[in-house]
Design a protein around this motif. Structure first.
Motif, PDB file in Angstrom:
ATOM      1  N   UNK A 210     -68.508 -31.072  -4.826  1.00 40.02           N
ATOM      2  CA  UNK A 210     -67.312 -31.837  -5.467  1.00 40.02           C
ATOM      3  C   UNK A 210     -66.480 -31.376  -6.452  1.00 40.02           C
ATOM      4  N   UNK A 211     -65.346 -30.426  -5.628  1.00 39.71           N
ATOM      5  CA  UNK A 211     -64.688 -29.651  -6.416  1.00 39.71           C
ATOM      6  C   UNK A 211     -64.569 -30.082  -8.204  1.00 39.71           C
ATOM      7  N   UNK A 212     -64.932 -29.218  -9.378  1.00 43.15           N
ATOM      8  CA  UNK A 212     -63.858 -30.033 -10.991  1.00 43.15           C
ATOM      9  C   UNK A 212     -63.418 -28.887 -10.871  1.00 43.15           C
ATOM     10  N   UNK A 213     -62.469 -29.558 -12.313  1.00 48.22           N
ATOM     11  CA  UNK A 213     -61.579 -27.845 -13.358  1.00 48.22           C
ATOM     12  C   UNK A 213     -60.484 -28.125 -12.912  1.00 48.22           C
ATOM     13  N   UNK A 245     -67.281 -25.942  -9.778  1.00 51.22           N
ATOM     14  CA  UNK A 245     -66.315 -25.027  -9.924  1.00 51.22           C
ATOM     15  C   UNK A 245     -66.194 -24.056  -9.332  1.00 51.22           C
ATOM     16  N   UNK A 246     -64.737 -23.871  -8.504  1.00 53.15           N
ATOM     17  CA  UNK A 246     -64.198 -22.475  -7.474  1.00 53.15           C
ATOM     18  C   UNK A 246     -64.247 -21.700  -8.126  1.00 53.15           C
ATOM     19  N   UNK A 275     -61.724 -18.431  -1.383  1.00 55.97           N
ATOM     20  CA  UNK A 275     -62.831 -18.778  -1.773  1.00 55.97           C
ATOM     21  C   UNK A 275     -62.839 -20.211  -0.074  1.00 55.97           C
ATOM     22  N   UNK A 276     -61.826 -21.334  -0.096  1.00 57.29           N
ATOM     23  CA  UNK A 276     -61.942 -21.951   0.560  1.00 57.29           C
ATOM     24  C   UNK A 276     -61.561 -21.669   1.846  1.00 57.29           C
TER      25      UNK A 276
END
Length: 511
Positions: A210-213, A245-246, A275-276
């Protein structure tokens, strides 16, 4: 006149046989007690026959005894047929749950899991006698669905050697054995048992980041706008959920089965988009929710990435004046139009609401000829003129939304899309708040999210709108209670009535 001890012995034998029947029905596992009482009853029967051998020798030559023999043979054959039928029913159990919410049966998800498991399954229940009774009632539901399941009951006081071999530390522990592997379950409910089956049938749980930030809902927050409930629900679906965190990630970990980007409020940096993009190019899977921002679009780069996979996420607000939550003036669509060809929604007949959702559009294949893959619309609003995509912030502020030709898009509008190719699975939503903690009692919303996530990670067998996470525990009747009910309703009551009938008949005849 018969000797008094013969009468007393006959009464004692009759009572003992009634007790024997009751014991074998109510507590069949107490073999020592049951066999002892049965042996005593048979021994007293032999004594009674010996004491009355002279009278019985005469009786054996009578026509009455011959007729009795014929009757006994008939009933013996009849009960043999009943026994065969009962054994067949035991080996091929079936049950019907007539309750509205299927309270007393397994959920569809559990049934799907059992159907997919082809190898033999063994349940070993380590517990003391009284502790095992409610467990066994629940396990019988699983055996009713899959008769090949082998259920073993192991008394931890009687078999300490097996307790040591299986390293049992809790008083009541279920050990599931499948394909040479073992999985322990200590919580007595369908959710945990089914999760045990899922885990043991996999090599490892799928890892989901799950991406956060970026202002996304916090997966650890219990506030109304947090995602704690859906985070726990995903974990309970036997998925390994981790934060990511990406901005500080050069490469998404190679153990990632899918990435979830759920409702970012701020723009993603160009390096994060890259990155994605690299993750998708190496056959990764993605689940995205983008909320409408009519004050200004900060997600152009993210929308461009999704456009490369034939999906457009528009920056508008879906208004549905025909099907909406009361008091929302159409801005919270209540959706009941689903694509029943999709694995995610094919069996769904309920409703899902999307608070403030953007519309989505599939891009025709000829527009992106180099991208192979199919796009499907999972859920959509009602047809125009009842629904449209509103773009006027002024009308929204005044709560006076009207369709404007040339600016607003007419319905029906998609609120969720999926893209599937040989290398990727992507699910995109025009709203992220429909699974906030505030809506934890709306099971359909959460089931929709979890089904989509299961599809994205390739676990289609977990897809169901009837999930253990929203089920109550069935009402169980223990084996002794069932035995008592059977004893009094099927045996005791008829015998009492039969005895009264004989008594009344003889009394009338003597008069």
């Amino acid at each position: 006149m018969k000797k008094w001890y013969n009468i007393l012995l006959a009464i004692i034998i009759s009572v003992l046989y009634l007790v024997v029947i009751a014991l074998w029905i109510s507590i069949p596992e107490e073999l020592t007690l049951n066999i002892a009482v049965t042996a005593v009853a048979m021994a007293l029967t032999c004594v009674s026959i010996y004491l009355n051998r002279v009278t019985l020798a005469v009786y054996y030559q009578s026509n009455h005894f011959k007729k009795l023999q014929e009757t006994l043979v008939f009933f013996a054959l009849l009960f043999s047929l009943f026994g065969v039928a009962n054994y067949w029913a035991y080996k091929h159990p079936s049950q019907f749950d007539w309750s509205v919410i299927k309270l007393n049966s397994l959920t569809d998800q559990t049934k799907n899991i059992l159907k997919e498991m082809k190898e033999p399954i063994t349940f070993k229940m380590f517990a003391r006698k009284q502790e095992s009774l409610p467990w066994m009632a629940l396990l019988e539901f699983y055996r009713a669905e899959k008769p090949s399941i082998n259920i073993e009951k192991i008394d931890i006081d009687v078999r300490p050697d097996l307790v040591g071999d299986y390293q049992i530390s809790d008083a009541a522990t279920l050990v599931i054995e499948y394909n040479g592997k073992r999985q322990k379950v200590t919580e007595r409910d369908e959710l945990n048992i089914t999760n045990g089956l899922i885990k043991i049938s996999r090599n490892q749980d799928p890892v989901v980041y799950f991406v956060q930030g970026h202002g996304e809902g916090d997966i650890n927050s219990q506030e109304n706008e947090g995602l704690k409930f859906i985070f726990e629900s995903a974990k309970n679906s036997a998925m390994d959920i981790r934060p990511l965190n990406l901005l500080t990630t050069q490469v998404i970990p190679y153990d990632a089965k899918a990435i979830v980007l759920w409702g970012p409020k701020t723009a993603l940096h160009a390096s994060e988009i890259n990155v994605l993009k690299e993750f998708l190019e190496r056959k990764g899977n993605l689940m995205v929710a983008i909320d409408p921002e009519l004050n200004g679009d900060v997600h152009q780069d993210l929308r461009a990435l999704l456009r490369a996979y034939k999906m457009i996420v528009r920056n508008d607000l879906v208004i549905d004046r025909k099907s909406f939550v009361n008091g929302s003036n159409g801005s919270i669509p209540l959706v009941d139009h689903f694509d029943h060809d999709s694995e995610i929604t094919k069996n769904f007949k309920g409703q899902i609401f999307f608070p403030l959702a953007a519309s989505l559009d599939p891009i025709p294949d000829q527009v992106v000829p180099g991208m192979k893959g199919a796009v499907k619309s999972l859920a959509s609003s009602t047809p125009f003129p009842d629904s449209w995509g509103e773009t006027s912030l002024k009308e929204l502020a005044a709560q006076n939304m009207q369709y404007t030709q040339g600016e607003d898009r007419p319905g029906p509008l998609s609120l969720a899309l999926t893209f599937e190719s040989d290398t990727n699975r992507i699910a995109v939503f025009g709203n992220s708040s429909f699974v906030y903690n505030a809506y934890s009692k709306f099971g359909s919303n959460y089931a929709f999210f979890l089904n989509s996530l299961s599809w994205v990670v390739g676990e289609d067998r977990l897809i169901s709108f009837n999930l253990p996470i929203v089920q109550s525990e069935p009402i169980f009747i223990s084996a002794p209670q069932m035995g008592i009910i059977f004893y009094f309703s099927v045996l005791f009551s008829p015998l009492v009535l039969f005895g009264l009938a004989i008594f009344m008949y003889r009394r009338k005849r003597d008069k």
